[in-house]
Structures are given as structure tokens and as C-alpha cells.
Scaffold this active site. Structure first.
Site, PDB file in Angstrom:
ATOM      1  N   HIS A  98       7.289   4.167   1.686  1.00  0.00           N
ATOM      2  CA  HIS A  98       8.190   3.983   3.060  1.00  0.00           C
ATOM      3  C   HIS A  98       7.375   4.335   4.071  1.00  0.00           C
ATOM      4  CE1 HIS A  98       9.565   7.225   0.602  1.00  0.00           C
ATOM      5  NE2 HIS A  98      10.003   7.889   1.837  1.00  0.00           N
ATOM      6  N   ASP A 129       9.574  11.985   6.438  1.00  0.00           N
ATOM      7  CA  ASP A 129      11.069  11.622   5.857  1.00  0.00           C
ATOM      8  C   ASP A 129      11.982  12.776   6.340  1.00  0.00           C
ATOM      9  OD1 ASP A 129       9.893   9.746   4.477  1.00  0.00           O
ATOM     10  OD2 ASP A 129      10.433  10.402   2.643  1.00  0.00           O
ATOM     11  N   TYR A 133      -1.772  13.998  -7.913  1.00  0.00           N
ATOM     12  CA  TYR A 133      -0.735  14.014  -7.178  1.00  0.00           C
ATOM     13  C   TYR A 133       0.487  13.446  -8.126  1.00  0.00           C
ATOM     14  CZ  TYR A 133       3.104  11.959  -4.251  1.00  0.00           C
ATOM     15  OH  TYR A 133       4.232  11.541  -3.694  1.00  0.00           O
ATOM     16  N   THR A 178       8.330   9.770  -7.255  1.00  0.00           N
ATOM     17  CA  THR A 178       7.689   8.787  -6.496  1.00  0.00           C
ATOM     18  C   THR A 178       7.138   7.489  -7.571  1.00  0.00           C
ATOM     19  OG1 THR A 178       5.349   8.177  -5.735  1.00  0.00           O
ATOM     20  CG2 THR A 178       5.782  10.316  -6.848  1.00  0.00           C
ATOM     21  N   GLU A 217       4.580   6.540  -7.677  1.00  0.00           N
ATOM     22  CA  GLU A 217       2.928   6.886  -8.083  1.00  0.00           C
ATOM     23  C   GLU A 217       3.281   7.072  -9.494  1.00  0.00           C
ATOM     24  OE1 GLU A 217      -0.490   7.342  -7.315  1.00  0.00           O
ATOM     25  OE2 GLU A 217       0.084   5.594  -5.860  1.00  0.00           O
ATOM     26  N   LYS A 220       3.936  15.313  -9.513  1.00  0.00           N
ATOM     27  CA  LYS A 220       5.335  14.784  -9.402  1.00  0.00           C
ATOM     28  C   LYS A 220       6.051  14.704 -10.885  1.00  0.00           C
ATOM     29  CE  LYS A 220       5.898  14.352  -4.801  1.00  0.00           C
ATOM     30  NZ  LYS A 220       7.107  14.790  -4.128  1.00  0.00           N
TER      31      LYS A 220
HETATM   32  P1  NAP Z   1       4.631  14.247   4.529  1.00  0.00           P
HETATM   33  O1  NAP Z   1       4.718  13.383   5.871  1.00  0.00           O
HETATM   34  O2  NAP Z   1       3.320  14.382   3.972  1.00  0.00           O
HETATM   35  O3  NAP Z   1       5.524  15.347   4.734  1.00  0.00           O
HETATM   36  C1  NAP Z   1       5.397  16.540   3.850  1.00  0.00           C
HETATM   37  C2  NAP Z   1       6.062  17.710   4.402  1.00  0.00           C
HETATM   38  O4  NAP Z   1       6.019  18.862   3.481  1.00  0.00           O
HETATM   39  C3  NAP Z   1       5.573  18.203   5.855  1.00  0.00           C
HETATM   40  O5  NAP Z   1       6.616  18.665   6.357  1.00  0.00           O
HETATM   41  C4  NAP Z   1       4.600  19.539   5.250  1.00  0.00           C
HETATM   42  O6  NAP Z   1       4.649  20.737   6.112  1.00  0.00           O
HETATM   43  C5  NAP Z   1       5.513  20.188   4.033  1.00  0.00           C
HETATM   44  N1  NAP Z   1       4.851  20.916   2.959  1.00  0.00           N
HETATM   45  C6  NAP Z   1       3.571  20.883   2.514  1.00  0.00           C
HETATM   46  N2  NAP Z   1       3.470  21.725   1.726  1.00  0.00           N
HETATM   47  C7  NAP Z   1       4.292  22.716   1.618  1.00  0.00           C
HETATM   48  C8  NAP Z   1       4.466  23.685   1.183  1.00  0.00           C
HETATM   49  N3  NAP Z   1       3.662  24.437   0.469  1.00  0.00           N
HETATM   50  N4  NAP Z   1       5.872  24.504   1.480  1.00  0.00           N
HETATM   51  C9  NAP Z   1       6.820  24.156   2.349  1.00  0.00           C
HETATM   52  N5  NAP Z   1       6.360  22.651   2.896  1.00  0.00           N
HETATM   53  C10 NAP Z   1       5.373  21.879   2.529  1.00  0.00           C
HETATM   54  O7  NAP Z   1       5.479  13.434   3.521  1.00  0.00           O
HETATM   55  P2  NAP Z   1       6.782  12.251   3.578  1.00  0.00           P
HETATM   56  O8  NAP Z   1       5.928  10.866   3.694  1.00  0.00           O
HETATM   57  O9  NAP Z   1       7.878  12.601   4.434  1.00  0.00           O
HETATM   58  O10 NAP Z   1       7.248  12.409   2.120  1.00  0.00           O
HETATM   59  C11 NAP Z   1       8.311  13.086   1.616  1.00  0.00           C
HETATM   60  C12 NAP Z   1       8.365  13.399   0.340  1.00  0.00           C
HETATM   61  O11 NAP Z   1       8.464  12.075  -0.455  1.00  0.00           O
HETATM   62  C13 NAP Z   1       7.074  14.030  -0.268  1.00  0.00           C
HETATM   63  O12 NAP Z   1       7.596  14.836  -1.394  1.00  0.00           O
HETATM   64  C14 NAP Z   1       6.340  12.810  -0.869  1.00  0.00           C
HETATM   65  O13 NAP Z   1       5.503  13.189  -1.865  1.00  0.00           O
HETATM   66  C15 NAP Z   1       7.666  11.918  -1.474  1.00  0.00           C
HETATM   67  N6  NAP Z   1       7.490  10.514  -1.239  1.00  0.00           N
HETATM   68  C16 NAP Z   1       7.066   9.824  -0.558  1.00  0.00           C
HETATM   69  C17 NAP Z   1       6.766   8.567  -0.383  1.00  0.00           C
HETATM   70  C18 NAP Z   1       6.442   7.787   1.030  1.00  0.00           C
HETATM   71  O14 NAP Z   1       5.940   6.453   0.753  1.00  0.00           O
HETATM   72  N7  NAP Z   1       6.398   8.440   2.122  1.00  0.00           N
HETATM   73  C19 NAP Z   1       7.260   7.782  -1.639  1.00  0.00           C
HETATM   74  C20 NAP Z   1       7.640   8.464  -2.607  1.00  0.00           C
HETATM   75  C21 NAP Z   1       7.971   9.755  -2.611  1.00  0.00           C
HETATM   76  P3  NAP Z   1       3.129  20.643   7.274  1.00  0.00           P
HETATM   77  O15 NAP Z   1       3.047  19.326   7.539  1.00  0.00           O
HETATM   78  O16 NAP Z   1       3.718  21.748   8.076  1.00  0.00           O
HETATM   79  O17 NAP Z   1       2.322  21.220   6.041  1.00  0.00           O
HETATM   80  N1  GDD Z   2      -4.801   6.101   2.794  1.00  0.00           N
HETATM   81  C1  GDD Z   2      -5.791   5.029   2.683  1.00  0.00           C
HETATM   82  N2  GDD Z   2      -6.663   5.124   3.513  1.00  0.00           N
HETATM   83  N3  GDD Z   2      -5.578   3.964   1.663  1.00  0.00           N
HETATM   84  C2  GDD Z   2      -6.289   3.079   1.706  1.00  0.00           C
HETATM   85  C3  GDD Z   2      -7.277   2.864   2.644  1.00  0.00           C
HETATM   86  C4  GDD Z   2      -7.577   4.035   3.340  1.00  0.00           C
HETATM   87  O1  GDD Z   2      -8.677   3.624   4.134  1.00  0.00           O
HETATM   88  N4  GDD Z   2      -7.717   1.815   2.209  1.00  0.00           N
HETATM   89  C5  GDD Z   2      -7.108   1.370   1.234  1.00  0.00           C
HETATM   90  N5  GDD Z   2      -6.154   1.966   0.809  1.00  0.00           N
HETATM   91  C6  GDD Z   2      -5.253   1.895  -0.158  1.00  0.00           C
HETATM   92  C7  GDD Z   2      -5.052   2.789  -1.271  1.00  0.00           C
HETATM   93  O2  GDD Z   2      -6.019   2.872  -2.195  1.00  0.00           O
HETATM   94  C8  GDD Z   2      -3.807   2.583  -1.740  1.00  0.00           C
HETATM   95  O3  GDD Z   2      -3.895   1.555  -2.967  1.00  0.00           O
HETATM   96  C9  GDD Z   2      -2.826   2.038  -0.665  1.00  0.00           C
HETATM   97  O4  GDD Z   2      -3.910   1.512   0.382  1.00  0.00           O
HETATM   98  C10 GDD Z   2      -1.831   2.980  -0.063  1.00  0.00           C
HETATM   99  O5  GDD Z   2      -2.451   4.288   0.029  1.00  0.00           O
HETATM  100  P1  GDD Z   2      -1.476   5.224   0.901  1.00  0.00           P
HETATM  101  O6  GDD Z   2      -1.079   4.697   2.219  1.00  0.00           O
HETATM  102  O7  GDD Z   2      -2.482   6.470   1.185  1.00  0.00           O
HETATM  103  O8  GDD Z   2      -0.317   5.268  -0.067  1.00  0.00           O
HETATM  104  P2  GDD Z   2      -0.268   5.531  -1.398  1.00  0.00           P
HETATM  105  O9  GDD Z   2       0.471   4.423  -2.093  1.00  0.00           O
HETATM  106  O10 GDD Z   2      -1.281   6.208  -2.178  1.00  0.00           O
HETATM  107  O11 GDD Z   2       0.917   7.021  -1.716  1.00  0.00           O
HETATM  108  C11 GDD Z   2       2.056   6.779  -0.780  1.00  0.00           C
HETATM  109  O12 GDD Z   2       3.103   6.145  -1.475  1.00  0.00           O
HETATM  110  C12 GDD Z   2       3.522   6.995  -2.600  1.00  0.00           C
HETATM  111  C13 GDD Z   2       4.681   6.273  -3.527  1.00  0.00           C
HETATM  112  O13 GDD Z   2       3.884   4.978  -3.953  1.00  0.00           O
HETATM  113  C14 GDD Z   2       2.393   8.532  -0.609  1.00  0.00           C
HETATM  114  O14 GDD Z   2       3.379   8.419   0.627  1.00  0.00           O
HETATM  115  C15 GDD Z   2       2.706   9.088  -1.661  1.00  0.00           C
HETATM  116  O15 GDD Z   2       3.143  10.238  -1.085  1.00  0.00           O
HETATM  117  C16 GDD Z   2       3.891   8.500  -2.302  1.00  0.00           C
HETATM  118  O16 GDD Z   2       4.305   9.087  -3.414  1.00  0.00           O
END
Ligand code: NAP
Ligand code: GDD
Length: 334
Positions: A182, A14, A152, A126, A128, A156
Site C-alpha cells: 500500500h 502508515d 525481511y 505482510t 511478502e 516477518k
Molecule cells: P516505513 O515507512 O518503512 O516505516 C517504518 C517505521 O519504523 C519508521 O517510522 C522507522 O523509524 C521505524 N523503525 C524502524 N526500525 C525501528 C526500530 N528498531 N525501533 C523503532 N522504530 C523503528 O514502513 P510502512 O510502509 O509505514 O509500513 C509499516 C509496517 O507495515 C512495517 O512494519 C512494514 O514492514 C509493514 N508492511 C508494510 C506494507 C506496505 O506496503 N507499506 C505492506 C505490508 C506490511 P525511522 O524512520 O525513524 O527509522
Molecule cells: N524498490 C524498488 N526499486 N523496487 C523495484 C525497482 C526499484 O528500482 N525496480 C523494480 N522493482 C520491483 C521489486 O523488485 C519488487 O518486485 C517490486 O518492484 C516492489 O518493490 P518495492 O516497492 O520495494 O516493495 P516490495 O513489494 O518489495 O515490499 C513492500 O511491500 C511489502 C508487502 O508486499 C514493502 O512495503 C514491504 O515492507 C511490504 O511488506
């Protein structure tokens, strides 16, 4: 007057999308990078924003670094995107996850309160946090009870309430974006959508024979990261801080994601190409996520633009391109 933003998680998925949006709007963008021997800027490179960001070194788990950086950068807006964000790893890394995702947010809020209390603060909350709250066919809204099902999600939830509490206790402008899943071409490679996109691309090019996954019946409300960072920005342009759910309103299973991804490369029968491996199943699963983001639509004027099929195609195409580029490099090396 040029605005300044302080963005944590700048090297993740993001962070680069948000930085792109902010730079296009004329912001000065500081990006927090944790210290690594080999820092990885491939995601900011992919979006062409590396040279526009001013990178600063610090860590969410090191309060002193955050106090010093908020004091020296004096941001108008703080976006806290940094986290140990992989749910699957959070059981084995529960303490690290808690320190970064829960205590780290307290440290950052404190740094803002002490050195820049007028800054607007965004917390990456999130879906979650809902767990299986609306499993019986319901959709999640801002009023759905929370029932976190992983370390996790628990970390959060602490951060969510701390963000609300700084608003209620100190009158600070804080906002929680309760974002549903996303994705994008720069999604981390261990998340299921990217794992499938990359696997399908490699199978199509004859580089791999199968993909190993866990629970294929899990359902998620998958949107596009580029759309979701606009909602983050809009939350901080309001007159007061509030909490908003951000989703597409559609839910699809992992199986449906596989259907769409394989269909895009012309493979209709993928059953023999996917192995179910218990290693990828979770001790406690969130079965269904589906959000209703009516509040964001009505108050922020936000709506997702990219739909499910387009998202899948975008991700598979990006991985096909990457894999072909790698093959080209190898051929060139020979
Ligand atoms: P991401 O790709 O896993 O990126 C996480 C970032 O946090 C990386 O730049 C990582 O840096 C940095 N980081 C981890 N530990 C840190 C620490 N102790 N101090 C400073 N930086 C640290 O996550 P994302 O998908 O972009 O998501 C962004 C945020 O939205 C996260 O907080 C996630 O939990 C939340 N979120 C994501 C989703 C989703 O679907 N993507 C949905 C809901 C909420 P390094 O890689 O250098 O370690
Ligand atoms: N990663 C992963 N790998 N997930 C799998 C797999 C696999 O091989 N097979 C099935 N899954 C299922 C997981 O059990 C989960 O139910 C779903 O696919 C999505 O898994 P992830 O893509 O790892 O995402 P997430 O939903 O657990 O979490 C993501 O979305 C959250 C928001 O709802 C992350 O981005 C979180 O940081 C974020 O908060």
C-alpha cells in the site's frame, strides 16, 4: 472514556495515516520514535498530525525501553508498525532486520503481557510472507502456504507466528494484518511506486533525464495506505483477535505503473526514459502478489476505496507539487 493507542513506526508511511484516523476518533496517541540526532517528522507534518501525537523515545531492539513505555502509557491498543521494511536492503542488513522485525516484536509482546495484558495488539504482517506461493495464476488468501523469499519476509514470518502464539498461549487479544503493498504520497522514496512518481515528476519538469529501475515485470497488488489503516483499526474493534488479509484483489506490473504514471503527465512513449539497472534487482524475487480479502470484507466490513489509476495520479500529483515548490524556493533564493 478516551482510549489510548501506542503506535510504533509513527514517522513512517502508515504511522501518520493511522495517527490521523485515531486522533479523529478521539484517541490519545503515543508515537514511538527511535533516537536520531536529526529526527524527521516530515510525514506527520504532511498529514498535519505532528502536534496531536505524544512522541516517546524508544526502540524495538531495546526491550527495557518498551517495558518502561508500555508501563507508563498504559495503552488500550498497541499498533506495531515499526520495522526495517525495505525488502531490497534486507539481504545486506539481515541481522538488523531480524532484530527489529522478529525479536523486536517478541520484546513488545512481552512488554504488553507484563504491563498491560488487556491491551489489544496489532502486528503489521505482510504479503511478502507468501513469496511465490500462488504464482501459477492463483490468488493469495489466509490459507495460502507461506514461503518467504527474503530475510525481511523471514523476520516477518517469525513475528506473525509469535503474535499468534501469544494469543494461543496467554489468551491475549492479538491480530495480524497480512497487508499487501500500500502506497501514498508519503511512501518512502526507495519503494518502486514512489521512485516512479518522483522520477516522472522530475522528468516532466525537466529536472531529470531518466529513472533507473530493476525488474519491470514484477506484479503487485497496490492499494492506498489511507484505506489500509482503517482495516488495522477495525481488526482491534472485534470481540476476539484474529488474522486478516488486506488487499485490493487487482495485480499490476511495475511496467503498468510506469504506463499510468507517464500517461498522467502526457508522456506516452517512456521506453527511452527508463533504464534497467541490475543493482535494483533482488537475489530472490517475489514475482506476483494478488490477494483476496474476502474475510476482511465479510467480518470487518472493510473494502478498499482508492483504485490503481487514482493511486498513481495521487502520487504523481503530490510529487509534481513538491518539486514545483522546491523550484519556487530556489527561484525565491536567487
Ligand atoms: P516505513 O515507512 O518503512 O516505516 C517504518 C517505521 O519504523 C519508521 O517510522 C522507522 O523509524 C521505524 N523503525 C524502524 N526500525 C525501528 C526500530 N528498531 N525501533 C523503532 N522504530 C523503528 O514502513 P510502512 O510502509 O509505514 O509500513 C509499516 C509496517 O507495515 C512495517 O512494519 C512494514 O514492514 C509493514 N508492511 C508494510 C506494507 C506496505 O506496503 N507499506 C505492506 C505490508 C506490511 P525511522 O524512520 O525513524 O527509522
Ligand atoms: N524498490 C524498488 N526499486 N523496487 C523495484 C525497482 C526499484 O528500482 N525496480 C523494480 N522493482 C520491483 C521489486 O523488485 C519488487 O518486485 C517490486 O518492484 C516492489 O518493490 P518495492 O516497492 O520495494 O516493495 P516490495 O513489494 O518489495 O515490499 C513492500 O511491500 C511489502 C508487502 O508486499 C514493502 O512495503 C514491504 O515492507 C511490504 O511488506
Amino acid at each position: 472514556m478516551q482510549k489510548t493507542a501506542f503506535v510504533t513506526g509513527i514517522t513512517g508511511q502508515d504511522g501518520p495515516y493511522l495517527a490521523k484516523l485515531l486522533l479523529e476518533k478521539g484517541y490519545r496517541v503515543f508515537g514511538l520514535v527511535p533516537r536520531h540526532s536529526n529526527p524527521n517528522f516530515s510525514n506527520t507534518d504532511y498529514l498535519g498530525v505532528t502536534s496531536g501525537i505524544e512522541f516517546v523515545t524508544g526502540d524495538l531492539t531495546d526491550e527495557g525501553s518498551l517495558l518502561q513505555l508500555i508501563r507508563s502509557t498504559r495503552p488500550d491498543e498497541v499498533y506495531n508498525l515499526a520495522a526495517q521494511s525495505f525488502v531490497g536492503a534486507s539481504w545486506d542488513l539481515a541481522r538488523l532486520t531480524t532484530e527489529a522485525n522478529a525479536l523486536g516484536v517478541l520484546y513488545l509482546l512481552n512488554a504488553v503481557k507484563h504491563h498491560q495484558p488487556t491491551a489489544k495488539f496489532y502486528q503489521a504482517s505482510t504479503s511478502e510472507m507468501f513469496g511465490n506461493s500462488a504464482e501459477d495464476g492463483g490468488v493469495q488468501t489466509e490459507r495460502t502456504p507461506f514461503h518467504p523469499r527474503s530475510p525481511y519476509a523471514i523476520s516477518k514470518l517469525y513475528a506473525y507466528w509469535m503474535t499468534v502464539n501469544f494469543r494461543e498461549s496467554y489468551g491475549m487479544f492479538t491480530a495480524n494484518g497480512i497487508l499487501f503493498n500500500h502506497e501514498s504520497p508519503i511512501r518512502g522514496r526507495e519503494f518502486v511506486t514512489r521512485k516512479i512518481a518522483e522520477g516522472v515528476a522530475r522528468i516532466k519538469l525537466g529536472l531529470e533525464e531518466s529513472i533507473s529501475l530493476g525488474n519491470l515485470d514484477a506484479r503487485r497488488d497496490w492499494g492506498f495506505a489511507g484505506d489500509y489503516v482503517e482495516a488495522m483499526w477495525l481488526m482491534l474493534q472485534q470481540s476476539h483477535g484474529d488474522d486478516y488479509l488486506v488487499s485490493t484483489g487487482e495485480t499490476h506490473s511495475v511496467r503498468e505503473f510506469l504506463d499510468a504514471a507517464f500517461a498522467h503527465v502526457g508522456i506516452a512513449d517512456w521506453q527511452g526514459l527508463v533504464k534497467v539497472d541490475p543493482r535494483f534487482k533482488r537475489p530472490a524475487e517475489v514475482n506476483v502478489l494478488q490477494g483476496k480479502s474476502r474475510k476482511a470484507e465479510e467480518r470487518l466490513g472493510w473494502k478498499p476505496k482508492v483504485g490503481f489509476e487514482e493511486l498513481v495520479r495521487m502520487m504523481v500529483d503530490a510529487d509534481l507539487e513538491r518539486q514545483r515548490a522546491r523550484l519556487g524556493e530556489k527561484a525565491f533564493a536567487v
